[in-house]
Design a protein around this motif. Sequence first.
Motif, short mmCIF file in Angstrom:
data_model
loop_
_atom_site.label_atom_id
_atom_site.label_comp_id
_atom_site.label_asym_id
_atom_site.label_seq_id
_atom_site.Cartn_x
_atom_site.Cartn_y
_atom_site.Cartn_z
N THR A 163 27.57 10.99 -80.26
CA THR A 163 26.92 10.83 -81.56
C THR A 163 27.77 10.01 -82.54
N ALA A 164 29.01 9.69 -82.16
CA ALA A 164 29.83 8.79 -82.97
C ALA A 164 29.15 7.43 -83.09
N LYS A 219 32.77 4.37 -79.12
CA LYS A 219 31.71 5.08 -79.84
C LYS A 219 30.61 5.57 -78.90
N GLU A 255 39.16 10.05 -85.54
CA GLU A 255 38.60 10.99 -84.56
C GLU A 255 38.59 10.40 -83.16
N ASP A 294 26.83 7.68 -85.91
CA ASP A 294 27.60 7.66 -87.16
C ASP A 294 27.96 6.23 -87.53
N THR A 330 34.42 3.76 -90.28
CA THR A 330 35.13 4.49 -91.33
C THR A 330 36.49 4.95 -90.80
N GLN A 337 17.81 3.80 -86.48
CA GLN A 337 17.92 3.79 -87.94
C GLN A 337 16.56 3.97 -88.61
N ASN A 392 24.92 4.34 -88.85
CA ASN A 392 24.50 4.74 -90.19
C ASN A 392 25.53 4.46 -91.28
N HIS A 393 26.82 4.52 -90.92
CA HIS A 393 27.85 4.42 -91.96
C HIS A 393 28.90 3.34 -91.71
N LEU A 436 36.18 8.14 -88.75
CA LEU A 436 35.63 7.93 -87.41
C LEU A 436 36.70 7.35 -86.49
#
Length: 317
Positions: A258-259, A251, A275, A262, A269, A40, A265-266, A272
């Motif tokens: 790269t999940a 993840k 997916e 994600d 969701t 991060q 950072n987020h 996500l």
Amino acid sequence: MVKAYKSNVPDTFHSLSVLEYLLKRFPYHSEEEWTLRILQNQVLVNESKVPPRHILTKGDEVAYLPLDLSRGEPPINIEYTIVYENSDFLVVNKPPNIPVHPSGRYRTHTLLNLLENERGIGTCFPVHRLDRETSGVMIFAKKKSYQLMLQTLFEQRLVQKHYRIFVFGEFPQSVKAEGFIGPDKTSEIRKKQRYHTDQFENAKFCITEFNLISYHPAKLISYLEVKPATGRIHQIRATLLSLGYPVVGDKLYGIRETAFLDFVNHGETKSLSKELGHSRQALHATEISFFDSISETDFHFSAPISQDLISLVVSNP
């Protein structure tokens, strides 16, 4: 304005990676927490962003911002149940989304704190571990001596564990994976492991047996029973990904590494979760058994599959 903590690399830490340096000098954060903070960009070396494996030299300045705990701790799932309890130990059916130990922003929102304080058990000791996202049966000792006894049984492979897991792809009826597991040097996420049938650097021998329960051709999801004979870090998930079967909802060992970034950072969701196939790694510890030589008793405990995974349970057509 929050002031950064700064330190200079001494002789004894020369040639360590930045992650190794932080873990050795500042062990109050876990490896996962430090990894996330580096990814991060909350850790700088000589005022520059670096990856976790960046090698330090004597005199480098390492700076990081202290965690902002004013936002409070993240919410957790407190729906645990006690499967069994006696004077020596207790067995818990751990729900998903609750860490066992304090880590990062999780200080009091832990399973250990719930057991010791809210339930009033007093000091107890985790005998083994499950990741925050993993659900299922877990043992806590009430005495340090009993914890050491059980951990010895784990080391001697005298504790039998069974898991259930969901993976993408049509899995064979049965696979016994005998090989080696160790750090995945191709990944920026230092804690990530990989499995291979041949020995490689810093890898340890592992054995995992997988048996197909059912396959859903429309979803391309296989439901497996897992019997690990050894207890390496991320053994089940890393082995499955290396075999070509990414874990549903995972993840780190799912369909896209790269999940994990994600999520860092987020957060979690809806897009996500959709997916990856689920909102968390679809892994559940169903059974655990061992022989207690002190009381001369065979113990066997089980925990039904977690409710949030029920929708993934499929049968052969």
